[in-house]
Write a protein that holds these residues in place. Sequence first.
Motif, PDB file in Angstrom:
ATOM      1  N   ILE A   1       0.857  -1.181   0.000  1.00  0.00           N
ATOM      2  CA  ILE A   1       0.000   0.000   0.000  1.00  0.00           C
ATOM      3  C   ILE A   1       0.895   1.232   0.000  1.00  0.00           C
ATOM      4  CG2 ILE A   1      -1.677   1.358   1.282  1.00  0.00           C
ATOM      5  CD1 ILE A   1      -2.953  -1.084   0.162  1.00  0.00           C
ATOM      6  N   ALA A   2       0.574   2.148  -0.854  1.00  0.00           N
ATOM      7  CA  ALA A   2       1.310   3.414  -0.909  1.00  0.00           C
ATOM      8  C   ALA A   2       0.361   4.575  -0.668  1.00  0.00           C
ATOM      9  CB  ALA A   2       1.985   3.567  -2.269  1.00  0.00           C
ATOM     10  N   TRP A   3       0.905   5.612  -0.090  1.00  0.00           N
ATOM     11  CA  TRP A   3       0.174   6.875   0.070  1.00  0.00           C
ATOM     12  C   TRP A   3       0.812   7.920  -0.848  1.00  0.00           C
ATOM     13  CZ3 TRP A   3      -4.292   7.660   2.605  1.00  0.00           C
ATOM     14  CH2 TRP A   3      -4.689   6.742   3.569  1.00  0.00           C
ATOM     15  N   PHE A   4      -0.046   8.590  -1.607  1.00  0.00           N
ATOM     16  CA  PHE A   4       0.367   9.710  -2.433  1.00  0.00           C
ATOM     17  C   PHE A   4      -0.437  10.923  -1.997  1.00  0.00           C
ATOM     18  CE2 PHE A   4       2.888   7.889  -5.970  1.00  0.00           C
ATOM     19  CZ  PHE A   4       2.692   6.540  -5.735  1.00  0.00           C
ATOM     20  N   ARG A   5       0.041  12.079  -2.373  1.00  0.00           N
ATOM     21  CA  ARG A   5      -0.742  13.287  -2.150  1.00  0.00           C
ATOM     22  C   ARG A   5      -0.629  14.171  -3.373  1.00  0.00           C
ATOM     23  NH1 ARG A   5       2.777  16.155   2.745  1.00  0.00           N
ATOM     24  NH2 ARG A   5       4.619  16.739   1.508  1.00  0.00           N
ATOM     25  N   GLN A   6      -1.656  14.997  -3.546  1.00  0.00           N
ATOM     26  CA  GLN A   6      -1.713  15.819  -4.742  1.00  0.00           C
ATOM     27  C   GLN A   6      -2.367  17.148  -4.440  1.00  0.00           C
ATOM     28  OE1 GLN A   6      -3.981  14.103  -7.997  1.00  0.00           O
ATOM     29  NE2 GLN A   6      -2.736  15.186  -9.497  1.00  0.00           N
ATOM     30  N   ALA A   7      -1.691  18.193  -4.817  1.00  0.00           N
ATOM     31  CA  ALA A   7      -2.250  19.539  -4.736  1.00  0.00           C
ATOM     32  C   ALA A   7      -2.794  19.912  -6.107  1.00  0.00           C
ATOM     33  CB  ALA A   7      -1.171  20.521  -4.306  1.00  0.00           C
TER      34      ALA A   7
END
Length: 133
Positions: free
Chosen positions: A34-40
């Motif tokens: 499982i990976a966490w990404f973030r995006q603005a």
Amino acid sequence: QVQLVESGGGLVQPGGSLRLSCAASGFTSDDYAIAWFRQAPGKEREAVSCISMSDGSTYYGGSVKGRFTIYRDNSKNTVYLQMNSLKPEDTDVYYCATGGPCYSGSYYYIFGQAPAQYEYDTWGQGTQVTVSS
């Protein structure tokens, strides 16, 4: 069919903490990551952290290392992202993803790489994290 459901986002003051959860379903073994990404808005998704459900290998992006902790509960097929000492620049939509690998942090550091968005084929719906006073 593999599905991911995120929860735990919200509004927090600078210096505060939040814990995100990513509940996975549809897996028949622990051989996944499982990976966490973030995006603005207007920016590409940035890898925040990842964890291997089979051996517990973890990775942290440079901007969150020392402040965020990823851990797993295999009995619940759930991954948590504990976020401490939050800063306004942590404000983003956070997504969990699966279908790709998570190697040890040393692997990424040695090769100067990070988990890439294209490696993951199943995504959660995203949860908003806002850090503001």
